[in-house]
Write a protein that holds these residues in place. Sequence first.
Motif: not given
Length: 541
Positions: A503-512
């Motif tokens: 988790x710490x080496x990533x960021x949440x991102x999304x397709x909506x």
Amino acid sequence: MKRQDAIRNIFPALNEITSKFTLPKKNHQKEYLVNGELRKWTGPFQDVLSPVYLNNNGINEPVLIGSYPLLTEKEAMDALDAAVRAYDHGRGKWPTMPVEQRISCMEEFIFRMNEKKDEIVKILMLEIAKSWQDADKEVTRTIEYIRDTIGALKELDRNSSRFTIEQGIIGQIRRAPLGVVLCMGPYNYPLNETFTTVIPALIMGNTVIFKPPKLGVLLHEPLLEAFRDSFPPGVVNTVYGDGPTVVGPLMKSGKIDALAFIGSSRVADILKKQHPKPHRMRSILGLEAKNAAIILKDADLENIVKEVVLGALSYNGQRCTALKLIFIHQDISDVFLSKLTDEISQLKFGMPWDKDVKITPLPEIGMVNYQVELIHDAVQKGAKIINPDGGTKNQTFIYPAVLFPVKENMRIFHEEQFGPVIPVVPYKNIREPLEFIVKSDFGQQVSIFGENEDQIARLLDPLVNQVCRVNLNSQCQRGPDTFPFTGRKDSAEGTLSVSDALRVFTIRTLVAAKDTEMNKKILKKIMREHKSSFLSTDYIL
Ligand code: G3H
């Protein structure tokens, strides 16, 4: 042999070593890894002297075990360019590669690492004088950590392989990489702590530059080819040399997206301030600690002393999690001190390859001198060395010293000794150790030793808000690696564990997308025809 004599003769002659095991070949590392190439270095080299001295006709001398390149700003910037190109603003081969393929690369790396295990253990042992047993444990634990990381990533990926429909919006949420990560590990766990950041950063699609600690460089060399062959060019790059020369320019470039640093808060602050836009950079820091043991009046001394010694003296006390200040209720201090000194006198000391050895030389003579300084300061201010021969030194070796009574005006009460000195503080009222913890600059862990559940419960609630792990009748420690490892105040930033690191080496991102027929048709087609790595409901089994 009397202990003093044994310490005087602690360092062996060359033929005594070679009769026990084969020394690894001298490790003159001439290459560094940049952009998928092992580039030859023709500039100056840093000699590596083992802290395990050799007795040469009565004179103890350090032994040359290898050397490594002292790179300059130019090579550091080449490594940065390679990492930036491989990431290519998230469009590179690695960050867009399907998770399953990234896992395959990592599995190939584990296979190659396993082949080099014995060589790494030997170099680790000679480079920082870690006992063979602990060095072997460090490498094995690291390989297990990589395997567990793969398992955790599969689970994370499975959990993200679904759509959420909320308020008429369809979304798929995943974790995406941050960019270029600079990883710098510490000397006490040069392989494990470096890899607990390098591996999760990599497997989540970031590109990495890693700089081994000043002590603990050569052990990484056997892995350079495995890094080169297991990952696409530029995904893993290495730099070596003087920190300000090679790391300063990397930070000042503003192109480091995440800094994973295990070391002192002083250096962490310098590095962070060098970044022109610090808010853009994620920091994952493991810093100092001064973990206390609080021994309650009803503690079962017979059983806990072994645990206290383990907590204070494993790898000579050179663990960030080590017990560095022991609070003992004044009514039981005499019994405790006598049991403690007995236990210490049973510890085998000697060379790192000796079977069951517990106390070995420190990695640098300066570290011995620092222990001596702290002991002198405490003694001048009224403490005594309680155990026989405590603090006796010979070059890089220092025999454990128990100091008592330690008081607030002594340096060792506040400073992190990171060595085999055990300061014991008598207390009358439980408020005294609690006050130490509240006032301390550090907030990693604490150990409580006792049996009365009412008193323990009363301590737990305030303590969990002061530190990040309260250990009950057990030493402080990082493991198991699936548990969260972090700290408050000057002790850490960010949380590491097998799953937290992903988790710490990533960021949440999304397709909506709005839930319309047209959007559904597009989404279905993309997924059915596997047109995207991100937008997918495929399960990794
Ligand atoms: O130096 C800090 C290490 O992460 C400690 O790990 O408690 O498992 O020895 P450990």
